[in-house]
Design a protein around this motif. Structure first.
Motif, PDB file in Angstrom:
ATOM      1  N   HIS A  28     -12.523   8.562  -4.362  1.00  0.00           N
ATOM      2  CA  HIS A  28     -11.550   7.499  -4.090  1.00  0.00           C
ATOM      3  C   HIS A  28     -11.890   6.238  -4.884  1.00  0.00           C
ATOM      4  CE1 HIS A  28      -9.723   9.899  -1.065  1.00  0.00           C
ATOM      5  NE2 HIS A  28     -10.662   9.748  -0.127  1.00  0.00           N
ATOM      6  N   ALA A  29     -13.167   5.933  -4.981  1.00  0.00           N
ATOM      7  CA  ALA A  29     -13.599   4.670  -5.587  1.00  0.00           C
ATOM      8  C   ALA A  29     -13.732   4.732  -7.098  1.00  0.00           C
ATOM      9  CB  ALA A  29     -14.945   4.250  -4.979  1.00  0.00           C
ATOM     10  N   ARG A  30     -13.726   5.935  -7.654  1.00  0.00           N
ATOM     11  CA  ARG A  30     -13.947   6.061  -9.094  1.00  0.00           C
ATOM     12  C   ARG A  30     -12.866   5.302  -9.880  1.00  0.00           C
ATOM     13  NH1 ARG A  30     -14.611  11.210  -9.365  1.00  0.00           N
ATOM     14  NH2 ARG A  30     -16.883  11.054  -9.251  1.00  0.00           N
ATOM     15  N   GLY A  31     -13.302   4.465 -10.805  1.00  0.00           N
ATOM     16  CA  GLY A  31     -12.373   3.726 -11.658  1.00  0.00           C
ATOM     17  C   GLY A  31     -11.766   2.497 -11.030  1.00  0.00           C
ATOM     18  N   LYS A  32     -12.167   2.169  -9.805  1.00  0.00           N
ATOM     19  CA  LYS A  32     -11.621   0.998  -9.122  1.00  0.00           C
ATOM     20  C   LYS A  32     -12.459  -0.247  -9.425  1.00  0.00           C
ATOM     21  CE  LYS A  32      -8.429   3.355  -6.888  1.00  0.00           C
ATOM     22  NZ  LYS A  32      -8.715   4.718  -7.358  1.00  0.00           N
ATOM     23  N   ASP A  33     -11.804  -1.397  -9.445  1.00  0.00           N
ATOM     24  CA  ASP A  33     -12.500  -2.662  -9.684  1.00  0.00           C
ATOM     25  C   ASP A  33     -12.987  -3.290  -8.382  1.00  0.00           C
ATOM     26  OD1 ASP A  33     -12.173  -2.680 -12.493  1.00  0.00           O
ATOM     27  OD2 ASP A  33     -10.130  -3.433 -12.276  1.00  0.00           O
ATOM     28  N   VAL A  34     -12.302  -3.011  -7.288  1.00  0.00           N
ATOM     29  CA  VAL A  34     -12.697  -3.530  -5.969  1.00  0.00           C
ATOM     30  C   VAL A  34     -12.935  -2.337  -5.061  1.00  0.00           C
ATOM     31  CG1 VAL A  34     -11.986  -4.894  -3.969  1.00  0.00           C
ATOM     32  CG2 VAL A  34     -11.388  -5.660  -6.275  1.00  0.00           C
ATOM     33  N   ILE A  35     -14.174  -2.120  -4.642  1.00  0.00           N
ATOM     34  CA  ILE A  35     -14.507  -0.926  -3.858  1.00  0.00           C
ATOM     35  C   ILE A  35     -15.140  -1.255  -2.512  1.00  0.00           C
ATOM     36  CG2 ILE A  35     -14.785   0.493  -5.927  1.00  0.00           C
ATOM     37  CD1 ILE A  35     -17.810   0.191  -5.583  1.00  0.00           C
ATOM     38  N   MET A  36     -15.348  -2.538  -2.229  1.00  0.00           N
ATOM     39  CA  MET A  36     -16.009  -2.899  -0.974  1.00  0.00           C
ATOM     40  C   MET A  36     -15.017  -3.091   0.172  1.00  0.00           C
ATOM     41  SD  MET A  36     -15.262  -5.571  -2.982  1.00  0.00           S
ATOM     42  CE  MET A  36     -16.657  -5.574  -4.097  1.00  0.00           C
ATOM     43  N   TYR A  37     -13.713  -3.054  -0.127  1.00  0.00           N
ATOM     44  CA  TYR A  37     -12.693  -3.201   0.893  1.00  0.00           C
ATOM     45  C   TYR A  37     -11.668  -2.082   0.778  1.00  0.00           C
ATOM     46  CZ  TYR A  37     -14.535  -7.965   1.079  1.00  0.00           C
ATOM     47  OH  TYR A  37     -15.365  -9.057   1.181  1.00  0.00           O
ATOM     48  N   ILE A  38     -11.187  -1.629   1.928  1.00  0.00           N
ATOM     49  CA  ILE A  38     -10.093  -0.660   1.973  1.00  0.00           C
ATOM     50  C   ILE A  38      -8.883  -1.393   2.527  1.00  0.00           C
ATOM     51  CG2 ILE A  38      -9.215   1.419   3.104  1.00  0.00           C
ATOM     52  CD1 ILE A  38     -12.929   0.969   2.613  1.00  0.00           C
ATOM     53  N   TYR A  39      -7.817  -1.448   1.747  1.00  0.00           N
ATOM     54  CA  TYR A  39      -6.608  -2.154   2.165  1.00  0.00           C
ATOM     55  C   TYR A  39      -5.650  -1.166   2.823  1.00  0.00           C
ATOM     56  CZ  TYR A  39      -8.560  -5.803  -0.729  1.00  0.00           C
ATOM     57  OH  TYR A  39      -9.414  -6.752  -1.259  1.00  0.00           O
ATOM     58  N   VAL A  40      -5.136  -1.533   3.986  1.00  0.00           N
ATOM     59  CA  VAL A  40      -4.253  -0.672   4.773  1.00  0.00           C
ATOM     60  C   VAL A  40      -2.823  -1.170   4.603  1.00  0.00           C
ATOM     61  CG1 VAL A  40      -3.785   0.296   7.049  1.00  0.00           C
ATOM     62  CG2 VAL A  40      -6.141  -0.290   6.404  1.00  0.00           C
ATOM     63  N   VAL A  41      -1.944  -0.298   4.137  1.00  0.00           N
ATOM     64  CA  VAL A  41      -0.550  -0.673   3.836  1.00  0.00           C
ATOM     65  C   VAL A  41       0.403   0.321   4.487  1.00  0.00           C
ATOM     66  CG1 VAL A  41      -1.165  -1.774   1.651  1.00  0.00           C
ATOM     67  CG2 VAL A  41      -0.550   0.648   1.680  1.00  0.00           C
ATOM     68  N   ASP A  42       1.642  -0.123   4.709  1.00  0.00           N
ATOM     69  CA  ASP A  42       2.653   0.794   5.239  1.00  0.00           C
ATOM     70  C   ASP A  42       3.358   1.498   4.090  1.00  0.00           C
ATOM     71  OD1 ASP A  42       4.450  -1.018   4.158  1.00  0.00           O
ATOM     72  OD2 ASP A  42       5.063  -1.870   6.099  1.00  0.00           O
ATOM     73  N   THR A  43       4.416   2.226   4.410  1.00  0.00           N
ATOM     74  CA  THR A  43       5.112   3.009   3.375  1.00  0.00           C
ATOM     75  C   THR A  43       5.803   2.130   2.345  1.00  0.00           C
ATOM     76  OG1 THR A  43       7.034   3.151   4.855  1.00  0.00           O
ATOM     77  CG2 THR A  43       5.452   4.984   4.895  1.00  0.00           C
ATOM     78  N   LEU A  44       6.029   0.864   2.681  1.00  0.00           N
ATOM     79  CA  LEU A  44       6.633  -0.070   1.726  1.00  0.00           C
ATOM     80  C   LEU A  44       5.576  -0.902   1.010  1.00  0.00           C
ATOM     81  CD1 LEU A  44       9.683  -1.348   3.833  1.00  0.00           C
ATOM     82  CD2 LEU A  44       9.639   0.442   2.067  1.00  0.00           C
ATOM     83  N   ASP A  45       4.313  -0.550   1.183  1.00  0.00           N
ATOM     84  CA  ASP A  45       3.176  -1.211   0.541  1.00  0.00           C
ATOM     85  C   ASP A  45       2.909  -2.601   1.107  1.00  0.00           C
ATOM     86  OD1 ASP A  45       1.326  -0.077  -1.071  1.00  0.00           O
ATOM     87  OD2 ASP A  45       2.010  -1.023  -2.918  1.00  0.00           O
ATOM     88  N   ARG A  46       3.430  -2.878   2.319  1.00  0.00           N
ATOM     89  CA  ARG A  46       3.137  -4.160   2.944  1.00  0.00           C
ATOM     90  C   ARG A  46       1.728  -4.128   3.537  1.00  0.00           C
ATOM     91  NH1 ARG A  46       8.866  -4.483   6.031  1.00  0.00           N
ATOM     92  NH2 ARG A  46       7.949  -2.532   6.787  1.00  0.00           N
ATOM     93  N   LEU A  47       1.012  -5.209   3.334  1.00  0.00           N
ATOM     94  CA  LEU A  47      -0.383  -5.279   3.771  1.00  0.00           C
ATOM     95  C   LEU A  47      -0.460  -5.446   5.284  1.00  0.00           C
ATOM     96  CD1 LEU A  47      -3.392  -5.417   2.965  1.00  0.00           C
ATOM     97  CD2 LEU A  47      -3.111  -7.898   2.684  1.00  0.00           C
ATOM     98  N   LEU A  48      -1.109  -4.474   5.937  1.00  0.00           N
ATOM     99  CA  LEU A  48      -1.237  -4.496   7.388  1.00  0.00           C
ATOM    100  C   LEU A  48      -2.616  -4.948   7.849  1.00  0.00           C
ATOM    101  CD1 LEU A  48       0.459  -1.084   8.233  1.00  0.00           C
ATOM    102  CD2 LEU A  48       1.522  -3.349   8.147  1.00  0.00           C
ATOM    103  N   GLY A  49      -3.640  -4.628   7.064  1.00  0.00           N
ATOM    104  CA  GLY A  49      -4.992  -4.976   7.471  1.00  0.00           C
ATOM    105  C   GLY A  49      -5.989  -4.592   6.391  1.00  0.00           C
ATOM    106  N   VAL A  50      -7.248  -4.825   6.696  1.00  0.00           N
ATOM    107  CA  VAL A  50      -8.308  -4.535   5.740  1.00  0.00           C
ATOM    108  C   VAL A  50      -9.518  -4.010   6.501  1.00  0.00           C
ATOM    109  CG1 VAL A  50      -9.240  -6.875   5.808  1.00  0.00           C
ATOM    110  CG2 VAL A  50      -9.657  -5.449   3.817  1.00  0.00           C
TER     111      VAL A  50
END
Length: 425
Positions: free
Chosen positions: A329-351
């Motif tokens: 999951h983290a391979r190639g990512k620039d930010v790996i210390m946080y997991i962002y939780v989004v809905d089906t419309l990509d709205r940010l719900l939590g972290v």
């Protein structure tokens, strides 16, 4: 980036540097009374650089020597002050398996990868940090020879002439053998190509900064693009300039392209303008536009620093799914210390902070462990606003959303707070 991560540690005392030759033979003092002189330091190799564990104190008139633990040292300088209740419990000779820094490393030959003699270890650099004493380098240069002859003051006069000086980072030194007794062998360097891929970019940057130009280029050329790009970000600006100025543009462009726009701008800001322009022209139009906007200070919006290479999952995703395949999951990512939780419309719900993920119940959904009160930035937020949020909360990255709360990406701490072109001033 959760509310309870707010950071602001107290200022730490500056590291104190000394050389072994400067403290060998100095008086060791207990309650203002001399109890002996420093004969050697006993070290342990438990990490990338050794740590001093004890003093070997020599005494005159037939008195037994002392082995005093480092934690009992109060002052290290022209004299060494210790705090112990009595001498008798510390009377001893170094054990057979003890690693004696002076005895086993000073005046030994240094052999390179082909077993050819490089130089002789004339001195050893020590760094005191947070009440611990570390061995960081062996010194084979002219200044070290002068210090050994008691001519340390001349090193300041001749400091501009460093052509003959060579400080070799201990990260290059092979571990000393176990149960070495009275070690008579040579100090050997590690095989670089077998070890480079395992070295973290921050550590590798420290090593590269210690090398001369030819060694630096040889090491850097052996890295793959991703490792080279990550390492280049961590290197001091003058060394960045040296490396990029000596690389073909065909090699530089993939390195710059693998960075976030902020880091790319940081790199280009330290090289000659004409060279930076050539690199910009060779980048993708989108990347070049973002980097140019930053370097020329045309805009100071966080959108130009935002990376989309982040971890995002929907709220029903189970913790075990993220945990079990986290490296992929983290391979190639620039930010790996946080997991962002989004809905089906990509709205940010939590972290979810990575630390919270690791201790969470495997069967829990991300929605059960996420922090809903998320500190975020808008696409129109300024760098000044981002800087204020980083300083206030101590986050390592901040999410960036649009007016509909859809997650655009995230901006890493370093891309605002650690850049050398100082857009915030």
């Amino acid at each position: 980036m959760t509310q309870n991560e707010a950071a602001a540690g107290a200022a730490k005392p500056a590291d104190k540097e000394t050389f072994l030759s400067e403290i060998l033979g100095v008086p060791v003092v207990l309650k203002e009374k001399k109890i002996g002189t420093l004969g050697d330091l006993i070290i342990v190799e438990t990490a990338r650089i050794p740590e001093v564990k004890s003093l070997y104190v020599k005494r005159s008139f037939g008195y037994p020597s002392l082995i005093i633990p480092w934690e009992n040292v109060v002052e290290l300088g022209h004299r060494i002050t210790v705090n112990i209740t009595a001498l008798e419990p510390f009377e001893a000779n170094p054990p057979e398996d003890a690693l004696l820094l002076k005895d086993y490393v000073m005046d030994k030959k240094v052999l390179d990868l082909e077993e050819s003699e490089v130089e002789v270890v004339y001195d050893i650099r020590l760094v005191q940090r947070n009440r611990k004493l570390y061995v960081t380098d062996v010194d084979t240069g002219k200044s070290a020879r002068l210090r050994r002859f008691g001519l340390g003051k001349l090193t300041r006069v001749l400091s501009a002439d460093t052509a003959e000086d060579q400080m070799i980072s201990w990260t290059y030194i092979q571990p000393l053998p176990n149960n070495i007794g009275s070690f008579k062998g040579d100090v050997k360097l590690k095989v670089l190509k077998e070890n480079l891929a395992e070295i973290h970019p921050v550590d590798l940057a420290d090593i590269i900064e210690e090398l001369d130009h030819d060694q630096r280029m040889a090491v850097f050329a052996s890295l793959d693009n991703e490792h080279a790009s990550d390492t280049l970000e961590e290197i001091e600006p003058n060394v960045q300039r040296d490396l990029i100025g000596s690389l073909d543009i065909a090699k530089v462009v993939p390195l710059i392209s693998a960075m976030t726009p902020g880091q790319a701008a940081d790199i280009l800001s330290v090289i000659p303008h004409s060279q930076a322009e050539d690199i910009l022209e060779a980048l993708s139009p989108e990347m070049a536009k973002k980097v140019k906007a930053i370097t020329e200070k045309q805009e100071e919006k966080v959108i130009h620093y935002t990376t989309q290479k982040i971890l995002r999952f929907q709220p029903e995703t189970l913790v075990e799914y993220v945990q079990n395949d986290y490296p992929n999951h983290a391979r190639g990512k620039d930010v790996i210390m946080y997991i962002y939780v989004v809905d089906t419309l990509d709205r940010l719900l939590g972290v979810v902070d990575l630390k919270e993920l690791l201790i969470a119940d495997d069967k829990a959904p991300l929605s059960a462990i996420m922090t809903e009160n998320v500190i975020s930035l808008n696409a129109e937020s300024t760098l000044k606003e981002a800087s204020q949020e980083f300083e206030r909360y101590g986050f390592r990255a901040l999410p960036v959303t649009d007016d509909e709360e859809r997650l655009i990406g995230a901006i890493p701490y370093r891309d605002v707070m650690d850049l050398t072109h100082h857009l915030l001033e």
